[in-house]
Design an enzyme around this catalytic site. Structure first.
Site, PDB file in Angstrom:
ATOM      1  N   ASP A 103       0.857  -1.174   0.000  1.00 30.86           N
ATOM      2  CA  ASP A 103       0.000   0.000   0.000  1.00 30.86           C
ATOM      3  C   ASP A 103       0.901   1.234   0.000  1.00 30.86           C
ATOM      4  OD1 ASP A 103      -1.360   2.251   1.357  1.00 30.86           O
ATOM      5  OD2 ASP A 103      -3.024   0.819   1.476  1.00 30.86           O
ATOM      6  N   PHE A 135       0.441   6.709 -10.578  1.00 34.34           N
ATOM      7  CA  PHE A 135      -0.678   6.176 -11.375  1.00 34.34           C
ATOM      8  C   PHE A 135      -1.723   5.488 -10.501  1.00 34.34           C
ATOM      9  CE2 PHE A 135       3.065   6.040 -14.135  1.00 34.34           C
ATOM     10  CZ  PHE A 135       2.593   6.649 -15.274  1.00 34.34           C
ATOM     11  N   TYR A 147     -15.178  10.302  -8.513  1.00 36.62           N
ATOM     12  CA  TYR A 147     -13.856   9.982  -9.072  1.00 36.62           C
ATOM     13  C   TYR A 147     -13.141  11.263  -9.506  1.00 36.62           C
ATOM     14  CZ  TYR A 147     -10.537   8.736 -12.735  1.00 36.62           C
ATOM     15  OH  TYR A 147      -9.422   8.661 -13.522  1.00 36.62           O
ATOM     16  N   PHE A 205      -7.619  12.053 -21.429  1.00 29.25           N
ATOM     17  CA  PHE A 205      -8.947  11.877 -22.014  1.00 29.25           C
ATOM     18  C   PHE A 205      -9.170  10.358 -22.155  1.00 29.25           C
ATOM     19  CE2 PHE A 205     -10.864  16.058 -22.656  1.00 29.25           C
ATOM     20  CZ  PHE A 205      -9.913  16.781 -21.979  1.00 29.25           C
ATOM     21  N   ASN A 206      -9.649   9.822 -23.256  1.00 29.52           N
ATOM     22  CA  ASN A 206      -9.988   8.386 -23.275  1.00 29.52           C
ATOM     23  C   ASN A 206      -8.806   7.545 -23.749  1.00 29.52           C
ATOM     24  OD1 ASN A 206     -12.605   9.850 -23.166  1.00 29.52           O
ATOM     25  ND2 ASN A 206     -13.368   7.757 -23.132  1.00 29.52           N
ATOM     26  N   ARG A 239     -15.976  11.116 -27.968  1.00 26.02           N
ATOM     27  CA  ARG A 239     -14.830  11.123 -27.063  1.00 26.02           C
ATOM     28  C   ARG A 239     -13.534  11.280 -27.861  1.00 26.02           C
ATOM     29  NH1 ARG A 239     -18.367  11.730 -24.141  1.00 26.02           N
ATOM     30  NH2 ARG A 239     -18.955  10.653 -22.226  1.00 26.02           N
TER      31      ARG A 239
END
Ligand code: UFG
Length: 319
Positions: free
Chosen positions: A51, A70, A138, A166-167, A216
């Site tokens: 963790d 990340f 989120y 973005f996507n 998108r």
């Protein structure tokens, strides 16, 4: 550089860790494997399972040149029904990481922020100066971390960069998208092509777009990873810089499905379903800032190429 990569067993983190190793950096991956996969951690890295909130201090005491952060919870729907997972898992954990960075004088931090920090855009393409008004927990949790980074940079001299994805789609050889709970469009469509799913649901065809489906901005995961390498080089002490990462071109859900049909040769049945709660109609990035300030030039903007790389990865995993 000697770099700590949190979430390096996940999709974007593993691709980025692989590119960092190839560029000659010394990489330690830390991941609790809650959503990542041990076999996704790239060769040539040191792997620590744990963790981040608990191990970051001990690791950073070894002396690192930077952290690429990340690791995160990243399901929009889940964030609305289980917000604690996002405030604890994203915000509290990142604050512990920031404190470890401060305590050990780690000079750089590159963070995975998101287009979800903007919420429903008032203007498209979205600039970094657009108002941030997230429509889900989120996005709110990621925005809170962005704010914390701004103040740590100003107060403690940290060189901080937030990259607003973005996507993200596509794959890099053996590194690709493998979520236990898959919610993203391209991997779901490819599951239909593989025969693992009967059809793809199109969430609404009555949006105010040309063909009525949501638009998108899809970005290849390798182009995204390469922006992280540039961000590390351009990070400036005492500044928190924010960059959007997208290609600046929008594709509708129908166009994505059509491209997947062409790439896979599968008819991919699609069914129009009700709209999904929280979806904005159009999300397209203005990424001039990343191009101008970082010298970032996406090399893989072609949607068919992005889908083809994801398809190769998906097929190889089921063999
Ligand atoms: N979609 C479908 N059917 C599906 C899945 C998705 O029609 O089965 C549609 C969605 O409604 C949306 C588009 O395909 O219009 C793309 O959906 P994704 O779930 O692939 O991606 P999102 O745009 O919802 O999410 C992405 C990131 C999030 C980030 C968000 C910002 O994956 O992490 O952008 O809004 F928060």
């Amino acid at each position: 550089m000697r770099l700590l990569v949190t979430g390096g067993a996940g999709y974007v983190g593993s691709v980025c860790a692989a590119r960092l190793v190839e560029s000659g950096h010394e990489v330690t991956v830390v991941d609790d494997l809650s959503t990542g996969h041990a076999d996704a951690v790239p060769a040539g890295t040191r792997f620590v399972q744990g963790d981040i909130g608990e191990v970051a201090g001990t690791l950073l005491a070894e002396g690192f040149d930077g952290v690429l952060h990340f690791a995160a919870k990243s399901l929009v729907g889940e964030s609305m029904v289980d917000p604690a997972k996002y405030w604890q898992g994203n915000v509290v954990t990142s604050l512990k990481l920031l404190d470890a960075i401060k305590e050990h004088g780690t000079p750089r931090l590159v963070f995975s922020s998101t287009a979800a920090t903007y919420g429903e855009p008032k203007e498209v393409p979205i600039q970094e100066t657009a108002p941030t008004s997230p429509t889900n927990t989120y996005g709110a949790s990621k925005l809170a971390i962005d704010h914390a980074m701004t103040s740590y940079a100003a107060a403690h001299g940290l060189a901080a960069v937030s990259l607003r994805y973005f996507n993200v789609a596509g794959a890099y050889g053996q590194f690709g998208e493998r979520h236990a709970t898959e919610t993203h469009l391209i991997p779901l469509v490819l599951q239909v092509a593989l025969g693992q799913r009967e059809q793809i649901q199109v969430f609404g065809d009555d949006w105010p777009t040309e063909d009525g489906t949501c638009v998108r901005d899809y970005i290849h995961v390798v182009d995204l990873a390469d922006a992280h390498l540039l961000a590390l080089e351009h990070a400036t002490a005492g500044e928190h810089r924010i960059f959007n990462l997208g290609n600046g071109t929008g594709f509708s859900v129908q166009q994505v499905i059509e491209t997947c049909r062409t790439v896979t040769g599968h008819p991919i049945p699609a069914k129009i379903s009700p709209r999904r709660a929280g979806d904005p109609a159009v999300l397209i990035a203005a990424s001039d800032r990343a191009r101008e300030d970082l010298g970032w030039k996406p090399q893989r903007a072609d949607l068919a190429g992005i889908v083809a790389d994801a398809w190769e990865f998906t097929k190889a995993r089921t063999n």
